[in-house]
Design a protein around this motif. Structure first.
Motif, PDB file in Angstrom:
ATOM      1  N   SER A 259       0.839  -1.197   0.000  1.00  0.00           N
ATOM      2  CA  SER A 259       0.000   0.000   0.000  1.00  0.00           C
ATOM      3  C   SER A 259       0.870   1.241   0.000  1.00  0.00           C
ATOM      4  O   SER A 259       1.708   1.430   0.880  1.00  0.00           O
ATOM      5  CB  SER A 259      -0.910  -0.011   1.235  1.00  0.00           C
ATOM      6  OG  SER A 259      -1.579   1.234   1.364  1.00  0.00           O
ATOM      7  N   LYS A 261      -0.144   4.227   0.476  1.00  0.00           N
ATOM      8  CA  LYS A 261      -0.548   5.084   1.595  1.00  0.00           C
ATOM      9  C   LYS A 261       0.155   4.655   2.883  1.00  0.00           C
ATOM     10  O   LYS A 261       0.638   5.486   3.656  1.00  0.00           O
ATOM     11  CB  LYS A 261      -2.069   5.009   1.769  1.00  0.00           C
ATOM     12  CG  LYS A 261      -2.604   5.938   2.833  1.00  0.00           C
ATOM     13  CD  LYS A 261      -4.131   5.868   2.901  1.00  0.00           C
ATOM     14  CE  LYS A 261      -4.652   6.801   3.986  1.00  0.00           C
ATOM     15  NZ  LYS A 261      -6.141   6.755   4.088  1.00  0.00           N
ATOM     16  N   LYS A 264       3.896   5.508   2.775  1.00  0.00           N
ATOM     17  CA  LYS A 264       4.111   6.919   3.074  1.00  0.00           C
ATOM     18  C   LYS A 264       4.016   7.180   4.578  1.00  0.00           C
ATOM     19  O   LYS A 264       4.813   7.924   5.153  1.00  0.00           O
ATOM     20  CB  LYS A 264       3.088   7.757   2.312  1.00  0.00           C
ATOM     21  CG  LYS A 264       3.319   9.250   2.435  1.00  0.00           C
ATOM     22  CD  LYS A 264       2.305  10.016   1.573  1.00  0.00           C
ATOM     23  CE  LYS A 264       2.536  11.521   1.705  1.00  0.00           C
ATOM     24  NZ  LYS A 264       1.561  12.296   0.890  1.00  0.00           N
TER      25      LYS A 264
END
Length: 289
Positions: A259, A261, A264
């Protein structure tokens, strides 16, 4: 009166007088002596010795002599505090022996010092090479103050912009198996905390010779039995190790997840922990034993 008893009485009397005179004159009389104080101290001691052993007929005359030298010494010290010129005459002035890395031969001769004398004073300051010295001054008390050249001075944390923790005076909270409550209070600790820390170390209070609380609030202990090793405090090193592990885990999670996201988020928090770790390292770093 027997002669031996008279000597004892004289000894006690003049010992008391000399003690009181030294207290009046001050600590300087027994630490860094000026020329005048050196001569005065020898003379007072000589007079006292003569009178104590009965080589002088009158104790009263001996007391007058000692008091005269004591009062004179006190007066000289008083005027030395008030006048710089008078202080320079009585105590002497500093003499520069090395300036800008060059030996001042005239000043050496003036103070009746040889190269060997100066080299011996330098070695007492752990300086073995005259070429390493930028500035050296002979103080009135005979001590040599030395300033090394910049490239030969020890490296300090400030030179490399390294942040270090502020140190405070350690508080001795246990002495000879007894808790010192005033010191414990100054360290911001309680008896309950102290008992818990001793239990962690596996040490009984009555076995503690001395215990101190350092700037970080950690307890270090020395026990009566020198053959037993007491573990050093590990709270700070362990905390730093945990932060490093957490930061490494976050970087690993960022590599393993698919992922974007989550990647990050993990990398962002790993970077935050890295910055925090860099700030805390000077305070927490201590080798594990």
């Amino acid at each position: 009166m027997p002669e031996w008893l008279e000597i004892i009485i004289r000894s006690i009397l003049f010992l008391t007088i000399l003690f009181l005179l030294t207290k009046i004159i001050g600590k300087k009389q027994i630490s860094e002596l000026s020329f005048f104080e050196y001569v005065s101290g020898i003379t007072i001691g000589s007079i006292a010795g003569e009178v104590i052993m009965g080589l002088e007929d009158s104790m009263f005359y001996g007391m007058i002599g000692i008091l005269t030298f004591g009062i004179t010494t006190f007066a000289v010290d008083y005027f030395a505090l008030k006048s710089k010129k008078f202080r320079d005459i009585v105590e002497g002035k500093s003499t520069v022996l090395i300036q800008d890395g060059k030996i001042l031969e005239d000043n050496l001769k003036k103070e009746k010092y040889t190269i060997d004398d100066m080299s011996a004073l330098l070695r007492q300051k752990d300086v073995f090479n005259v070429a390493d010295v930028e500035f050296a001054v002979l103080e009135p008390n005979g001590e040599l103050s030395v300033l090394l050249k910049k490239e030969n001075q020890p490296l300090t944390p400030k030179d490399v912009n390294l942040q270090v923790a502020q140190e405070k005076v350690p508080q001795t909270v246990i002495m000879d198996g007894q808790i010192l409550d005033d010191a414990l209070s100054s360290a911001g600790k309680t008896r309950k905390w102290l008992n818990i820390e001793l239990e962690k170390l596996g040490v009984l209070l009555e076995n503690v010779f001395m215990a101190q609380v350092d700037s970080y609030g950690e307890l270090t202990v020395d026990i009566f039995d020198d053959k037993i090793n007491v573990p050093s405090p590990q709270a700070r090193p362990l905390l730093l190790a945990m932060i490093k592990k957490a930061q490494a885990d976050l970087e690993l999670f960022a590599l393993e997840t698919d992922s974007e996201k989550a990647k990050k988020m993990y990398r962002k928090n790993a970077e935050k922990l890295k910055i925090t770790m860099e700030k805390l390292t000077p305070y927490l770093s201590e080798p594990l034993q």
